[in-house]
Motif scaffolding. Sequence first.
Motif, PDB file in Angstrom:
ATOM      1  N   SER A  52     -52.089  32.687   9.069  1.00  0.00           N
ATOM      2  CA  SER A  52     -53.114  33.183   8.151  1.00  0.00           C
ATOM      3  C   SER A  52     -53.258  32.330   6.899  1.00  0.00           C
ATOM      4  N   GLN A  53     -52.273  31.491   6.579  1.00  0.00           N
ATOM      5  CA  GLN A  53     -52.329  30.634   5.404  1.00  0.00           C
ATOM      6  C   GLN A  53     -52.387  29.154   5.789  1.00  0.00           C
ATOM      7  N   ALA A  54     -52.881  28.854   7.002  1.00  0.00           N
ATOM      8  CA  ALA A  54     -52.948  27.473   7.486  1.00  0.00           C
ATOM      9  C   ALA A  54     -53.622  26.590   6.438  1.00  0.00           C
ATOM     10  N   PRO A  55     -53.084  25.399   6.203  1.00  0.00           N
ATOM     11  CA  PRO A  55     -52.148  24.636   7.021  1.00  0.00           C
ATOM     12  C   PRO A  55     -50.674  24.966   6.786  1.00  0.00           C
ATOM     13  N   ASN A  56     -50.381  26.006   5.991  1.00  0.00           N
ATOM     14  CA  ASN A  56     -49.001  26.463   5.870  1.00  0.00           C
ATOM     15  C   ASN A  56     -48.764  27.528   6.934  1.00  0.00           C
ATOM     16  N   TYR A  57     -47.764  27.307   7.773  1.00  0.00           N
ATOM     17  CA  TYR A  57     -47.455  28.227   8.856  1.00  0.00           C
ATOM     18  C   TYR A  57     -46.142  28.928   8.556  1.00  0.00           C
ATOM     19  N   ARG A  58     -46.125  30.239   8.755  1.00  0.00           N
ATOM     20  CA  ARG A  58     -44.919  31.040   8.533  1.00  0.00           C
ATOM     21  C   ARG A  58     -44.358  31.426   9.892  1.00  0.00           C
ATOM     22  N   PHE A  59     -43.096  31.105  10.098  1.00  0.00           N
ATOM     23  CA  PHE A  59     -42.391  31.447  11.335  1.00  0.00           C
ATOM     24  C   PHE A  59     -41.278  32.420  10.981  1.00  0.00           C
ATOM     25  N   VAL A  60     -41.150  33.502  11.753  1.00  0.00           N
ATOM     26  CA  VAL A  60     -40.089  34.485  11.535  1.00  0.00           C
ATOM     27  C   VAL A  60     -39.337  34.647  12.850  1.00  0.00           C
ATOM     28  N   SER A  61     -38.024  34.524  12.794  1.00  0.00           N
ATOM     29  CA  SER A  61     -37.235  34.685  14.016  1.00  0.00           C
ATOM     30  C   SER A  61     -37.438  36.090  14.565  1.00  0.00           C
ATOM     31  N   PHE A  62     -37.547  36.178  15.871  1.00  0.00           N
ATOM     32  CA  PHE A  62     -37.854  37.443  16.536  1.00  0.00           C
ATOM     33  C   PHE A  62     -36.605  38.004  17.206  1.00  0.00           C
ATOM     34  N   GLY A  63     -36.296  39.274  16.902  1.00  0.00           N
ATOM     35  CA  GLY A  63     -35.174  39.947  17.548  1.00  0.00           C
ATOM     36  C   GLY A  63     -33.817  39.460  17.079  1.00  0.00           C
ATOM     37  N   ARG A  64     -33.746  38.831  15.926  1.00  0.00           N
ATOM     38  CA  ARG A  64     -32.477  38.335  15.379  1.00  0.00           C
ATOM     39  C   ARG A  64     -32.100  39.128  14.148  1.00  0.00           C
ATOM     40  N   LYS A  65     -30.824  39.374  13.985  1.00  0.00           N
ATOM     41  CA  LYS A  65     -30.328  40.105  12.821  1.00  0.00           C
ATOM     42  C   LYS A  65     -29.261  39.280  12.135  1.00  0.00           C
ATOM     43  N   PRO A  66     -29.496  38.867  10.899  1.00  0.00           N
ATOM     44  CA  PRO A  66     -30.713  39.029  10.123  1.00  0.00           C
ATOM     45  C   PRO A  66     -31.791  38.043  10.584  1.00  0.00           C
ATOM     46  N   ALA A  67     -33.020  38.313  10.191  1.00  0.00           N
ATOM     47  CA  ALA A  67     -34.129  37.423  10.533  1.00  0.00           C
ATOM     48  C   ALA A  67     -34.171  36.243   9.562  1.00  0.00           C
ATOM     49  N   VAL A  68     -34.780  35.169  10.021  1.00  0.00           N
ATOM     50  CA  VAL A  68     -34.961  33.955   9.221  1.00  0.00           C
ATOM     51  C   VAL A  68     -36.455  33.680   9.130  1.00  0.00           C
ATOM     52  N   GLU A  69     -36.903  33.286   7.948  1.00  0.00           N
ATOM     53  CA  GLU A  69     -38.296  32.907   7.729  1.00  0.00           C
ATOM     54  C   GLU A  69     -38.341  31.416   7.421  1.00  0.00           C
ATOM     55  N   VAL A  70     -39.263  30.712   8.062  1.00  0.00           N
ATOM     56  CA  VAL A  70     -39.455  29.289   7.814  1.00  0.00           C
ATOM     57  C   VAL A  70     -40.943  29.072   7.552  1.00  0.00           C
ATOM     58  N   ILE A  71     -41.243  28.459   6.419  1.00  0.00           N
ATOM     59  CA  ILE A  71     -42.626  28.131   6.086  1.00  0.00           C
ATOM     60  C   ILE A  71     -42.765  26.620   6.146  1.00  0.00           C
ATOM     61  N   VAL A  72     -43.743  26.158   6.937  1.00  0.00           N
ATOM     62  CA  VAL A  72     -43.932  24.733   7.170  1.00  0.00           C
ATOM     63  C   VAL A  72     -45.331  24.329   6.725  1.00  0.00           C
ATOM     64  N   ASP A  73     -45.418  23.309   5.880  1.00  0.00           N
ATOM     65  CA  ASP A  73     -46.693  22.708   5.504  1.00  0.00           C
ATOM     66  C   ASP A  73     -47.036  21.695   6.588  1.00  0.00           C
ATOM     67  N   SER A  74     -47.967  22.046   7.448  1.00  0.00           N
ATOM     68  CA  SER A  74     -48.249  21.206   8.618  1.00  0.00           C
ATOM     69  C   SER A  74     -48.898  19.869   8.257  1.00  0.00           C
ATOM     70  N   LYS A  75     -49.271  19.688   7.001  1.00  0.00           N
ATOM     71  CA  LYS A  75     -49.777  18.379   6.576  1.00  0.00           C
ATOM     72  C   LYS A  75     -48.637  17.374   6.454  1.00  0.00           C
ATOM     73  N   HIS A  76     -47.391  17.877   6.333  1.00  0.00           N
ATOM     74  CA  HIS A  76     -46.245  17.006   6.104  1.00  0.00           C
ATOM     75  C   HIS A  76     -45.133  17.138   7.133  1.00  0.00           C
ATOM     76  N   ALA A  77     -45.160  18.189   7.945  1.00  0.00           N
ATOM     77  CA  ALA A  77     -44.077  18.417   8.918  1.00  0.00           C
ATOM     78  C   ALA A  77     -44.625  19.152  10.133  1.00  0.00           C
ATOM     79  N   SER A  78     -43.976  18.955  11.262  1.00  0.00           N
ATOM     80  CA  SER A  78     -44.336  19.644  12.499  1.00  0.00           C
ATOM     81  C   SER A  78     -43.551  20.948  12.602  1.00  0.00           C
ATOM     82  N   GLY A  79     -44.255  22.049  12.853  1.00  0.00           N
ATOM     83  CA  GLY A  79     -43.587  23.343  12.980  1.00  0.00           C
ATOM     84  C   GLY A  79     -42.575  23.380  14.093  1.00  0.00           C
TER      85      GLY A  79
END
Length: 88
Positions: A52-79
């Motif tokens: 929803s905030q592209a080109p910034n992509y937010r990834f959240v680990s699924f089904g993991r405790k605790p969860a991890v959030e990773v935000i990637v600026d796709s202009k500078h890095a590959s998700g």
Amino acid sequence: MDGIAKRATDAQASAAWGKPTSVLLRCGLDPVYASTLTCVTAGGLDWLVDDSQAPNYRFVSFGRKPAVEVIVDSKHASGVTTLEGLAA
């Protein structure tokens, strides 16, 4: 990670890479077990993708405790490359 240098942060349970920041990581989130977001597998882990905030992509680990959030600026890095690098 994808040739981007890690940098110091002053927040607990967080990490950052790049200048300007290309990747942000935050851990200790509540686990996610159900979502309408797209789910992808990278590095052997399942990740929810919020574009929803592209080109910034937010990834959240699924089904993991605790969860991890990773935000990637796709202009500078590959998700996918970032998530695979972090999985180790």
